[in-house]
Design a protein around this motif. Structure first.
Motif, PDB file in Angstrom:
ATOM      1  N   MET A  31     -16.736 -18.145   1.399  1.00 40.70           N
ATOM      2  CA  MET A  31     -17.855 -17.347   0.724  1.00 40.70           C
ATOM      3  C   MET A  31     -19.094 -17.501   1.398  1.00 40.70           C
ATOM      4  SD  MET A  31     -18.415 -16.462  -2.541  1.00 40.70           S
ATOM      5  CE  MET A  31     -19.638 -16.669  -4.019  1.00 40.70           C
ATOM      6  N   ALA A  70     -15.142 -15.950 -11.104  1.00 39.84           N
ATOM      7  CA  ALA A  70     -15.052 -14.624 -10.917  1.00 39.84           C
ATOM      8  C   ALA A  70     -13.646 -14.293 -11.402  1.00 39.84           C
ATOM      9  CB  ALA A  70     -14.940 -14.379  -9.453  1.00 39.84           C
ATOM     10  N   GLU A  72     -11.602 -12.307 -10.277  1.00 37.61           N
ATOM     11  CA  GLU A  72     -10.586 -12.437  -9.289  1.00 37.61           C
ATOM     12  C   GLU A  72      -9.955 -13.697  -9.274  1.00 37.61           C
ATOM     13  OE1 GLU A  72     -13.447  -8.972  -8.118  1.00 37.61           O
ATOM     14  OE2 GLU A  72     -13.493 -11.069  -9.065  1.00 37.61           O
ATOM     15  N   MET A  73     -10.641 -14.629  -9.473  1.00 29.96           N
ATOM     16  CA  MET A  73      -9.821 -16.120  -9.354  1.00 29.96           C
ATOM     17  C   MET A  73      -8.722 -15.936 -10.306  1.00 29.96           C
ATOM     18  SD  MET A  73     -11.402 -19.867  -9.871  1.00 29.96           S
ATOM     19  CE  MET A  73     -10.650 -21.009  -8.634  1.00 29.96           C
ATOM     20  N   ARG A  76      -5.712 -13.734  -9.220  1.00 27.21           N
ATOM     21  CA  ARG A  76      -5.222 -14.225  -7.948  1.00 27.21           C
ATOM     22  C   ARG A  76      -4.660 -15.674  -8.315  1.00 27.21           C
ATOM     23  NH1 ARG A  76      -6.499 -12.498  -2.784  1.00 27.21           N
ATOM     24  NH2 ARG A  76      -5.047 -13.080  -1.216  1.00 27.21           N
ATOM     25  N   SER A 100     -17.502 -10.801 -12.145  1.00 29.05           N
ATOM     26  CA  SER A 100     -16.768 -10.190 -10.987  1.00 29.05           C
ATOM     27  C   SER A 100     -17.341 -11.014  -9.510  1.00 29.05           C
ATOM     28  CB  SER A 100     -17.305  -8.536 -10.406  1.00 29.05           C
ATOM     29  OG  SER A 100     -18.481  -8.650  -9.954  1.00 29.05           O
ATOM     30  N   HIS A 101     -16.352 -10.873  -8.589  1.00 30.07           N
ATOM     31  CA  HIS A 101     -16.644 -11.686  -7.396  1.00 30.07           C
ATOM     32  C   HIS A 101     -18.080 -11.057  -6.653  1.00 30.07           C
ATOM     33  CE1 HIS A 101     -15.654 -14.242  -4.084  1.00 30.07           C
ATOM     34  NE2 HIS A 101     -15.875 -13.195  -3.081  1.00 30.07           N
ATOM     35  N   LYS A 105     -21.405 -13.399  -6.167  1.00 31.03           N
ATOM     36  CA  LYS A 105     -22.375 -13.352  -4.806  1.00 31.03           C
ATOM     37  C   LYS A 105     -23.708 -13.213  -5.184  1.00 31.03           C
ATOM     38  CE  LYS A 105     -18.503 -11.762  -1.878  1.00 31.03           C
ATOM     39  NZ  LYS A 105     -18.153 -10.523  -0.775  1.00 31.03           N
ATOM     40  N   PRO A 122      -8.193 -17.782  -1.354  1.00 30.90           N
ATOM     41  CA  PRO A 122      -9.337 -16.842  -1.591  1.00 30.90           C
ATOM     42  C   PRO A 122      -9.612 -17.034  -3.163  1.00 30.90           C
ATOM     43  CG  PRO A 122      -7.716 -15.620  -0.446  1.00 30.90           C
ATOM     44  CD  PRO A 122      -7.244 -17.226  -0.662  1.00 30.90           C
ATOM     45  N   TYR A 123     -11.160 -16.603  -3.338  1.00 27.56           N
ATOM     46  CA  TYR A 123     -11.713 -16.726  -4.766  1.00 27.56           C
ATOM     47  C   TYR A 123     -11.817 -18.267  -5.219  1.00 27.56           C
ATOM     48  CZ  TYR A 123     -10.985 -11.675  -4.313  1.00 27.56           C
ATOM     49  OH  TYR A 123     -10.823 -10.591  -3.641  1.00 27.56           O
ATOM     50  N   THR A 124     -11.539 -19.069  -4.357  1.00 21.68           N
ATOM     51  CA  THR A 124     -11.836 -20.594  -4.965  1.00 21.68           C
ATOM     52  C   THR A 124     -13.201 -20.997  -5.013  1.00 21.68           C
ATOM     53  OG1 THR A 124      -9.516 -20.959  -4.355  1.00 21.68           O
ATOM     54  CG2 THR A 124     -10.860 -22.834  -4.763  1.00 21.68           C
ATOM     55  N   ASN A 125     -13.875 -20.345  -5.800  1.00 22.92           N
ATOM     56  CA  ASN A 125     -15.321 -20.772  -6.128  1.00 22.92           C
ATOM     57  C   ASN A 125     -15.712 -20.950  -7.627  1.00 22.92           C
ATOM     58  OD1 ASN A 125     -15.979 -19.728  -3.041  1.00 22.92           O
ATOM     59  ND2 ASN A 125     -14.915 -17.854  -4.114  1.00 22.92           N
TER      60      ASN A 125
END
Length: 134
Positions: A31, A70, A72-73, A76, A100-101, A105, A122-125
């Motif tokens: 990230m 997100a 996306e998380m 995914r 959204s991702h 951000k 990915p997308y682990t936020n």
């Protein structure tokens, strides 16, 4: 010595300084961190420390009102998603908001700090929004 599990000085200081509505992000190793936002870089190598260990340790000291993920998380489904869902069901994360991702951000630009883990999924936020204990 502290009795709580959070031993990292910089991370403990940031959690202690949060006010109601302040945002703290815990993110994977990829990230981006916007200029001017404090980075607490815990990453040592791939997977160390892992995202869930950092998240659960922070939650031991931080009162969370809500969190942001997100979209996306969810699409995914990285391994940490199951842990986040369990913490949410237990009431540790407050209300959930999905964006959204790219929007995550953008949100990170106003964070008090970003905590980088060694997570490489990915997308682990997650963005944690501080609550109050009263």
């Amino acid at each position: 010595m502290k009795k709580t599990p959070l031993l990292n000085i910089a991370l403990s200081r940031v959690v202690a300084s949060l006010g109601h509505g302040d945002t703290l992000l815990i993110v994977d190793a990829g990230m981006p961190v916007p200029p001017g936002v404090e980075l607490i870089d815990l990453a040592v190598t791939q997977g160390v420390p892992d995202f869930m260990t950092v998240l659960t340790t922070v939650l031991a000291e931080m009162q969370v009102e809500s969190h942001v993920l997100a979209d996306e998380m969810l699409a995914r489904q990285p391994p940490a998603l199951a842990g986040i869902q369990a913490l949410r069901a237990a009431g540790s994360l407050g209300q959930q908001r999905l964006i959204s991702h790219d929007a995550l951000k953008q949100l990170s630009r106003n964070a008090r700090a970003i905590v980088r883990t060694g997570e490489c999924q990915p997308y682990t936020n997650i963005a944690l929004v501080a609550g109050v204990v009263f």
